[in-house]
Motif scaffolding. Structure first.
Motif, PDB file in Angstrom:
ATOM      1  N   GLN A  79       2.591  20.449   1.436  1.00 53.40           N
ATOM      2  CA  GLN A  79       2.087  21.777   1.076  1.00 53.40           C
ATOM      3  C   GLN A  79       1.198  22.326   2.191  1.00 53.40           C
ATOM      4  O   GLN A  79       1.345  23.479   2.596  1.00 53.40           O
ATOM      5  N   ARG A  80       0.284  21.502   2.694  1.00 54.55           N
ATOM      6  CA  ARG A  80      -0.580  21.939   3.798  1.00 54.55           C
ATOM      7  C   ARG A  80       0.252  22.271   5.037  1.00 54.55           C
ATOM      8  O   ARG A  80      -0.001  23.269   5.718  1.00 54.55           O
ATOM      9  N   ALA A  81       1.251  21.436   5.335  1.00 54.22           N
ATOM     10  CA  ALA A  81       2.114  21.682   6.489  1.00 54.22           C
ATOM     11  C   ALA A  81       2.863  22.996   6.321  1.00 54.22           C
ATOM     12  O   ALA A  81       2.985  23.781   7.264  1.00 54.22           O
ATOM     13  N   GLY A  82       3.369  23.250   5.122  1.00 53.27           N
ATOM     14  CA  GLY A  82       4.095  24.492   4.853  1.00 53.27           C
ATOM     15  C   GLY A  82       3.226  25.717   5.027  1.00 53.27           C
ATOM     16  O   GLY A  82       3.673  26.733   5.577  1.00 53.27           O
ATOM     17  N   GLU A  83       1.984  25.635   4.576  1.00 52.04           N
ATOM     18  CA  GLU A  83       1.065  26.769   4.718  1.00 52.04           C
ATOM     19  C   GLU A  83       0.787  27.066   6.184  1.00 52.04           C
ATOM     20  O   GLU A  83       0.833  28.226   6.617  1.00 52.04           O
ATOM     21  N   ILE A  84       0.534  26.026   6.967  1.00 49.29           N
ATOM     22  CA  ILE A  84       0.280  26.207   8.405  1.00 49.29           C
ATOM     23  C   ILE A  84       1.528  26.758   9.080  1.00 49.29           C
ATOM     24  O   ILE A  84       1.458  27.694   9.891  1.00 49.29           O
ATOM     25  N   ASN A  85       2.680  26.198   8.745  1.00 45.00           N
ATOM     26  CA  ASN A  85       3.945  26.628   9.333  1.00 45.00           C
ATOM     27  C   ASN A  85       4.193  28.108   9.074  1.00 45.00           C
ATOM     28  O   ASN A  85       4.495  28.870   9.996  1.00 45.00           O
ATOM     29  N   GLU A  86       4.064  28.533   7.834  1.00 43.48           N
ATOM     30  CA  GLU A  86       4.315  29.938   7.480  1.00 43.48           C
ATOM     31  C   GLU A  86       3.345  30.879   8.185  1.00 43.48           C
ATOM     32  O   GLU A  86       3.754  31.929   8.683  1.00 43.48           O
TER      33      GLU A  86
END
Length: 107
Positions: A79-86
């Motif tokens: 979830q944290r990775a997805g937020e940073i990625n987006e």
């Protein structure tokens, strides 16, 4: 009507290049997440690739507990990775987009 079409096409290609460069850079951004009082530690990239999983031996005795902690920790890390990625990809895409009146897609 739309002004300089070739200039806009160049801007779009530039935006695409910036997005690709950002994707490559995100492979080097590491996110660490842990649970069970630090007994499980997971490292993922901002592109949601798992790089490392460390499990304390005390959790190997209870399969269900280990599975629960793995799921919890992986979901938090991803979830944290997805937020940073987006966020990073949106910034890269917006920076390279041509200014087309009425087409403000990234507010």
């Amino acid at each position: 009507m739309f002004g300089d079409i070739s200039g806009m096409m160049g801007k779009l290609q530039e935006a695409q290049q910036k997005v690709e460069e950002t994707k490559k850079r995100l492979n080097t951004v590491l996110i660490d997440e842990s649970s069970a009082g630090g007994k499980i530690k997971i490292t993922v990239t901002a592109n949601r690739e798992i790089k490392a999983i460390n499990i304390d031996e005390s959790l190997l005795e209870d399969k269900e507990e280990l599975e629960d902690y793995l799921i919890l920790t992986l979901n938090k890390a991803l979830q944290r990775a997805g937020e940073i990625n987006e966020q990073e990809l949106a910034v890269a895409a917006k920076a390279g987009m041509p200014n087309i009146p009425g087409m403000d897609m990234f507010k």
